[in-house]
Design a protein around this motif. Structure first.
Motif, PDB file in Angstrom:
ATOM      1  N   LYS A  40      -1.100  23.744 -11.788  1.00 17.78           N
ATOM      2  CA  LYS A  40      -1.590  24.665 -10.768  1.00 17.78           C
ATOM      3  C   LYS A  40      -2.464  23.901  -9.764  1.00 17.78           C
ATOM      4  CE  LYS A  40      -1.621  28.611 -13.943  1.00 17.78           C
ATOM      5  NZ  LYS A  40      -2.437  29.689 -14.564  1.00 17.78           N
ATOM      6  N   ILE A  41      -2.185  24.136  -8.481  1.00 17.59           N
ATOM      7  CA  ILE A  41      -2.917  23.447  -7.403  1.00 17.59           C
ATOM      8  C   ILE A  41      -3.505  24.494  -6.468  1.00 17.59           C
ATOM      9  CG2 ILE A  41      -2.697  21.908  -5.406  1.00 17.59           C
ATOM     10  CD1 ILE A  41      -0.399  20.552  -6.844  1.00 17.59           C
ATOM     11  N   LEU A  42      -4.752  24.274  -6.059  1.00 12.98           N
ATOM     12  CA  LEU A  42      -5.384  25.094  -5.023  1.00 12.98           C
ATOM     13  C   LEU A  42      -5.707  24.194  -3.826  1.00 12.98           C
ATOM     14  CD1 LEU A  42      -7.851  27.344  -7.067  1.00 12.98           C
ATOM     15  CD2 LEU A  42      -5.722  28.041  -5.974  1.00 12.98           C
ATOM     16  N   ILE A  43      -5.216  24.585  -2.646  1.00 14.18           N
ATOM     17  CA  ILE A  43      -5.460  23.846  -1.398  1.00 14.18           C
ATOM     18  C   ILE A  43      -6.090  24.812  -0.398  1.00 14.18           C
ATOM     19  CG2 ILE A  43      -4.388  22.674   0.565  1.00 14.18           C
ATOM     20  CD1 ILE A  43      -4.341  20.942  -1.804  1.00 14.18           C
ATOM     21  N   PRO A  44      -7.201  24.428   0.286  1.00 13.35           N
ATOM     22  CA  PRO A  44      -7.796  25.327   1.294  1.00 13.35           C
ATOM     23  C   PRO A  44      -6.786  25.686   2.382  1.00 13.35           C
ATOM     24  CG  PRO A  44      -9.292  23.528   0.789  1.00 13.35           C
ATOM     25  CD  PRO A  44      -8.005  23.205   0.114  1.00 13.35           C
ATOM     26  N   ALA A  45      -6.746  26.988   2.750  1.00 10.51           N
ATOM     27  CA  ALA A  45      -5.817  27.478   3.767  1.00 10.51           C
ATOM     28  C   ALA A  45      -6.584  27.844   5.030  1.00 10.51           C
ATOM     29  CB  ALA A  45      -5.035  28.680   3.248  1.00 10.51           C
ATOM     30  N   ARG A  46      -5.874  27.890   6.163  1.00 10.93           N
ATOM     31  CA  ARG A  46      -6.453  28.253   7.461  1.00 10.93           C
ATOM     32  C   ARG A  46      -5.802  29.548   7.920  1.00 10.93           C
ATOM     33  NH1 ARG A  46      -8.553  23.433   9.651  1.00 10.93           N
ATOM     34  NH2 ARG A  46      -9.164  24.614  11.495  1.00 10.93           N
ATOM     35  N   ARG A  47      -6.255  30.635   7.376  1.00 15.64           N
ATOM     36  CA  ARG A  47      -5.643  31.945   7.621  1.00 15.64           C
ATOM     37  C   ARG A  47      -5.729  32.318   9.102  1.00 15.64           C
ATOM     38  NH1 ARG A  47      -7.395  37.417   4.322  1.00 15.64           N
ATOM     39  NH2 ARG A  47      -5.844  38.846   5.241  1.00 15.64           N
ATOM     40  N   GLY A  48      -4.587  32.774   9.661  1.00 13.89           N
ATOM     41  CA  GLY A  48      -4.565  33.264  11.031  1.00 13.89           C
ATOM     42  C   GLY A  48      -4.423  32.200  12.094  1.00 13.89           C
ATOM     43  N   GLU A  49      -4.359  30.905  11.733  1.00 11.76           N
ATOM     44  CA  GLU A  49      -4.243  29.848  12.737  1.00 11.76           C
ATOM     45  C   GLU A  49      -2.790  29.407  12.876  1.00 11.76           C
ATOM     46  OE1 GLU A  49      -8.633  27.889  11.843  1.00 11.76           O
ATOM     47  OE2 GLU A  49      -6.936  26.638  12.426  1.00 11.76           O
ATOM     48  N   GLN A  50      -2.490  28.779  14.023  1.00  8.44           N
ATOM     49  CA  GLN A  50      -1.145  28.320  14.324  1.00  8.44           C
ATOM     50  C   GLN A  50      -0.960  26.886  13.846  1.00  8.44           C
ATOM     51  OE1 GLN A  50       1.298  30.251  15.621  1.00  8.44           O
ATOM     52  NE2 GLN A  50      -0.172  31.942  15.516  1.00  8.44           N
TER      53      GLN A  50
END
Length: 801
Positions: free
Chosen positions: A653-663
């Motif tokens: 299992k891997i968790l990577i920070p996401a950039r919600r709402g960006e292009q």
């Protein structure tokens, strides 16, 4: 079955036919095209020669006019500066006289001493004067070139100039407010009628005695003197052979003239040339155009008995009613173009003969060399491919004496150096006790590996472009390239957990990246891949190369855990997480990525060591796969966990920070242009890297120069800029042994030219400078090692924006 052809026979036959057809076709086309081209060139050269001389004359005249206009614009400031300097001189003298006699004489006696001292000061010309006023407006001193003193002792506060200004009162107000300053007014002028002569004065308060000391000058006298200086300078301007500058007024009066018949001061308004053209009136028409214009006429030059045809350019100075011009003789231009035409005809004849001879000789030489080289290359390339593949697969050094060609020996030497370095790395890393010490060692050695691989991959890619596709030679080079690519993967794993490494981040949609990397890694496998990746997956900021490495390593491990086949489930989802106890991650938006196989699992004693460098349970493994995965995820501020009950498969299992709402970032085209017309300066302290980089750049249409370190780079850059050539791109190696590296060099380059275009290149492709290259002033970056395709793409991104 059809008997296979030998490479040497195929090369010889094909090249013989091709060379014959090419030589015949190109020879005829070249001759016809060259004749047309050179004929056009002769005409263009004649026009260019004439236009060049006209441009030379126009540039000179425009520059002279600009200089005069500038002096006109700064005349007032120059006058004020001169007056201020005079007043400061007089005030300094007054202080000296007052300090010298302050204790011995009364104030009135000291005023007299100061007045007479200032009276004795020498004026630079006959148009100025010194004066002293007291604070009640009474004249203490007034001196000019006539030495009139009749105004001394008078109270002039009530005196007005023609514009209605109370001159003395306004001077008193200026001094009371600022202590000193410049003041312009209308005044009488000795020996000239009227009281409306513009005069500029500078005044300053002399506090010890309560006096105002000033000096003034008539503006018209100052301008007349400036004009005389400018005319003398214009008389001295010459350029080329017998070319000079002339100046006339708008009404036709000559100010600067070269003639045996006329002199400065003569009015030539009605002067005509040999064909009756009124020259001065034609000049007046030319300067009516604010940008100036050319005129054609004939002129009797000094020392000549016949009128010579001339073309001159003139431009006007409206405020002074001046026409400034210069010209060139048309006979001189026609003579020069005639010489060029004659020389061009002989060049065409000579070129035709040379082309025929050159193509004939080239055809014979090519046939001979093709037969000889084709046989040799066939055997050599087969040997090289086999040796390279064996060297990479079994870590054995290549026997270089068995190779005949220097280039292939160079490949082999580079590979041998890499193998030696690889053995050193393996031995040194086995002795390392923690990830930090291994990271420091890995980064340095991986950098050296990448330099060696740059030379290898670059030369292989060059060679592959020179041999036919599908042949034995191309197949051998592909094997060598694949072996080098496996070595590049090893250095990538080393750099993934090197100390201080930074990923080169861009905002990406990871769904497609996961799918492509997983499917690629399972090609030819009997493991079934099942993907669960939603379309609305949030983007994440990642290094695409490193992230593909994560997916590839985990998929390969799962494939190896299911040797008889199985199912690998790969899923991804958006997750909003709060900060959790036992986790190093803060709360926020994340991508949760999971790899689940139904293989044999991992034993509990091995599960605690799977991320240790060089720990492996495989006989052919290197132990860097999961170690690099762990380091990459940590460098991306993520987290990885492994759950593997024995016999129940493995879940990663891997968790990577996401950039919600960006292009996501715009995609860069994978291919650059086929060729570039650019001058490139390459800085690298490794001669093998410099050489192969230069060869690839030349193949891409570039003109290349080299430098070993920053000092040589800056010297070459300055030298080429000084002669107007410059470089379109500078490629800077980030790390230079015993010299100035790329980061320091780019700072000096941008100081010299803020518009300089530079790309950083390094085997440390996860160095912070490579990751944030724009923050350091670079326009692009090139990771080592690279081949022709990767270099072409990098150049396209930098040079084409």
């Amino acid at each position: 079955m059809k008997a296979p052809k030998t490479l040497s026979t195929s090369i010889f036959r094909n090249m013989a036919v091709i060379l014959g057809a090419v030589c015949l076709g190109l020879g005829v086309a070249w001759i016809a095209g060259d004749i047309d081209h050179r004929t056009e060139d002769m005409g263009a050269a004649e026009n260019a020669f004439i236009e060049g001389r006209k441009a030379e004359v126009r540039a000179l005249v425009c520059q002279l006019v600009d200089d005069v206009e500038y002096q006109i614009e700064t005349a007032e400031q120059t006058l004020q500066s001169s007056l201020k300097e005079r007043v400061n001189q007089a005030v300094a003298l007054a202080y000296h006289m007052n300090d010298l006699n302050g204790k011995k004489l009364t104030r009135e006696e000291r005023v007299v001493l100061v007045r007479e001292a200032v009276r004795s000061l020498h004026l630079d010309d006959d148009s100025g004067c010194y004066f002293i006023l007291d604070l009640q407006g009474r004249v203490i001193l007034h001196t000019d070139h006539t030495d009139h003193t009749d105004a001394e002792g008078m109270d002039l506060r009530s005196v007005q100039d023609p514009a209605g200004h109370f001159v003395i009162l306004e001077m008193l107000e200026l001094v009371a407010e600022k202590g000193e300053g410049s003041y312009s007014y209308l005044w009488t002028k000795p020996g000239v009628e009227g009281n409306d002569h513009r005069k500029t004065s500078f005044i300053r308060l002399f506090e010890p005695l309560g006096l105002i000391i000033g000096t003034g000058q008539y503006f018209e006298d100052f301008i007349a003197r400036e004009q005389a200086v400018i005319l003398r300078r214009l008389e001295e301007v010459t350029f080329g052979e017998g070319r000079y500058v002339f100046v006339n007024t708008y009404d036709g009066t000559a100010l600067v003239i070269r003639s045996d018949k006329y002199k400065p001061g003569d009015n030539l308004w009605e002067l005509t040339d040999a064909k009756g053209l009124k020259i001065m009136q034609e000049e007046r028409r030319a300067v009516s155009n604010p940008e100036g214009d050319f005129i054609f006429y004939s002129w009797l030059e000094p020392g000549s008995t016949e009128h010579e045809r001339k073309i001159s350019f003139l431009k006007g100075i409206e405020r002074w009613q001046w026409m400034i011009g210069s010209g060139v003789h048309l006979d001189e231009l026609e003579s020069a173009t005639a010489r060029q035409r004659e020389a061009g005809r002989w060049v065409i004849i000579r070129v035709v003969a040379q082309i025929f001879l050159a193509f004939f000789c080239a055809f014979l030489a090519a046939l001979f060399m093709t037969r000889r080289l084709s046989r040799k290359i066939q055997g050599e390339l087969g040997t090289v491919g086999a040796l390279f593949n064996d060297a990479v697969s079994h870590n054995r050094q290549i026997d270089t004496p068995s190779l005949d060609y220097t280039e292939f020996r160079g490949f082999a030497d580079s590979m041998n150096e890499m193998i030696v370095e690889r053995r050193k790395i393996e031995q040194e890393l086995l002795n390392a006790r923690n990830l930090e010490s291994i990271g420091v060692l890995a980064g340095g050695i991986a950098h050296d590996f990448n330099n060696l691989l740059t030379a290898i991959l670059g030369n292989i890619s060059l060679a592959m472009e020179d041999v036919p596709l599908g042949g034995p030679a191309h197949e051998a080079l592909e094997k060598a390239e694949n072996a080098s690519e496996r070595a590049r993967g090893l250095t990538g794993q080393l750099l993934a957990f090197a100390k201080g490494g930074s990923p080169v981040l861009s905002l990406e949609n990871l769904g497609a990246l996961i799918r492509e990397s997983a499917e690629f890694s399972l090609r030819g496998s009997n493991v079934q891949l099942e993907l669960d990746i939603p379309q609305d997956l949030w983007p994440a900021e990642v290094d695409t190369g490193q992230f593909s490495q994560i997916v590839g390593n985990l998929v390969v491990n799962a494939d190896q855990a299911m040797p008889t086949g199985g199912i690998l489930n790969v899923s991804a989802m958006n997750a909003e997480l709060e900060a959790m106890e036992g986790s190093s991650l803060p709360g926020g938006n994340y991508l949760a990525i999971e790899f689940a196989d139904n293989g044999q699992g991992i034993s509990s004693e091995n599960l605690t060591r799977i991320f240790d460098p060089y720990f492996t349970t495989k006989s052919d493994g290197n132990g860097l796969g999961l170690a690099s995965v762990y380091a990459i995820i940590k460098n991306h501020q993520g987290e990885i966990k492994v759950d593997s009950p024995p016999g129940s498969g493995t879940v990663v299992k891997i968790l990577i920070p996401a950039r919600r709402g960006e292009q996501t970032s715009a995609k860069i085209p994978e291919e650059g242009p086929e060729a570039f017309n650019a001058r490139v300066l390459v800085m690298d302290d490794d001669p093998d890297v410099s050489k192969v980089c230069g060869l690839m750049l030349e193949r891409l249409g570039c003109e290349v120069e080299f430098a070993r370190d920053g000092e040589e780079t800056l010297a070459s850059y300055d030298r080429e800029r000084a002669v107007g050539r410059g470089f379109d791109l500078v490629i800077l190696d980030l790390t230079i042994r015993d010299g100035m590296g790329g980061q320091e060099t780019i700072a000096h380059l941008l100081d010299r030219n803020p518009e300089a275009v530079a790309a950083v290149s390094s085997g440390y492709f996860n160095d912070p400078v490579m990751a944030q290259y724009r923050d350091y002033g670079f326009k692009g970056m090139i990771r080592k090692p690279y081949n022709m395709k990767e270099l072409r793409l990098a150049l396209g991104q930098v040079l084409k924006g």
